[in-house]
Design an enzyme around this catalytic site. Structure first.
Site, short mmCIF file in Angstrom:
data_model
loop_
_atom_site.label_atom_id
_atom_site.label_comp_id
_atom_site.label_asym_id
_atom_site.label_seq_id
_atom_site.Cartn_x
_atom_site.Cartn_y
_atom_site.Cartn_z
N ARG A 77 0.82 -1.12 0.02
CA ARG A 77 0.04 0.00 0.01
C ARG A 77 0.81 1.13 0.18
NH1 ARG A 77 -2.36 -3.72 -0.97
NH2 ARG A 77 -4.16 -4.72 -0.22
N SER A 79 -10.58 1.17 3.99
CA SER A 79 -9.59 0.98 5.18
C SER A 79 -8.98 2.10 5.86
CB SER A 79 -8.56 -0.11 4.59
OG SER A 79 -9.07 -1.32 4.31
N GLU A 130 -3.94 4.29 6.33
CA GLU A 130 -4.09 4.04 4.87
C GLU A 130 -5.09 5.25 4.16
OE1 GLU A 130 -5.96 0.57 1.75
OE2 GLU A 130 -4.82 0.07 3.67
#
Length: 256
Positions: A137, A179, A251
């Protein structure tokens, strides 16, 4: 001007000026907001920008598919499906722009953008993925992404769609930015958030879903605001750190 209480997927924000970038020559102070998924924007945020429709396209090259950064993930997914191309089956479940998905190396489980990516057009220059740092990520990309090229892999994998469908079933259907935290090494952010009692916890209608603890959701549109979202995020991070000694990495992207 953009009303972020309508534009963002979380439907929280103020009305702010936003510039449009139409070519590679742009003010380096500008910050790209994409389509507003996985994003929180402060009422004091400045230098916001979006790419023009010039960068919404899909075209084929020799051994690759080039996709403009402002192309929606659903459009790219359908192109790969219709042309029996593999490698991006998972993006049908990930809303947003191609530029945004590349920037954060978006994915589902072991399926992620970097696995199919060939090169990225950053500030007008094409750079091979081999010269960029991609990890969970995260990428090393600092400039503006204008387009990306993906390897042309024959064979859309229909079997993966059932897997992605099952994964989507545990995700909330309400207003959400997805998320909130990245999974720590060897653990899951959702498990940690639930363990400290933050699952289903809200401040002014914004908080962590009672269906999936790591999803930041808005269950009371019109009441929830930016400050409440920041408070609930910071509280979850503090509780996890106090109980487990883990500093969770966000995130969700916050533009202050």
């Amino acid at each position: 001007m953009i009303d972020f209480s309508r534009y963002l997927s979380l439907k929280i924000g103020s009305i702010l000026p936003v510039s449009i970038i139409d070519d590679y020559a742009y003010d380096k102070n500008l910050r790209i907001i994409g389509f507003g998924y996985n994003l929180l924007v402060s009422p004091q945020a400045k230098n916001l920008a979006i790419l023009s429709d010039r960068f919404d396209y899909i075209k084929e090259g020799l051994g690759f598919i080039e996709i403009g950064a402002s192309t929606r993930s659903t459009k790219a997914y359908k192109y790969f499906l219709d042309n029996d191309l593999g490698g991006l089956e998972f993006i049908g479940s990930l809303p947003g722009s191609i530029g945004g998905l590349v920037k954060m190396n978006a994915g589902m489980k072991e399926f992620e953008i970097k696995n199919t990516l060939d090169s990225v057009c950053i500030d007008g220059d094409w750079i091979s993925i081999e010269d960029l740092d991609f990890s969970y990520r995260r990428t090393s990309i600092n400039g503006v992404i204008f387009a990306a090229r993906f390897k042309k892999i024959k064979g859309f994998n229909q079997k993966l769609l059932d897997l992605f469908s099952q994964m989507r079933k545990v995700q909330p259907k309400t207003l959400s930015c997805g998320s909130c935290f990245k999974n720590p090494v060897g653990d899951y952010a959702g498990r940690l958030i639930e363990a400290v009692g933050m699952k289903g916890f809200y401040i002014n209608g914004v908080g962590f879903s009672d269906k999936h603890a790591n999803f930041l959701v808005n269950v009371s549109r019109g009441i929830a605001d930016y400050d409440s979202a920041i408070k609930v995020i910071e509280l979850a991070n503090k509780k996890v750190f106090d109980n487990f000694g883990i500093e969770m990495e966000k995130e969700v992207i916050i533009l202050e």
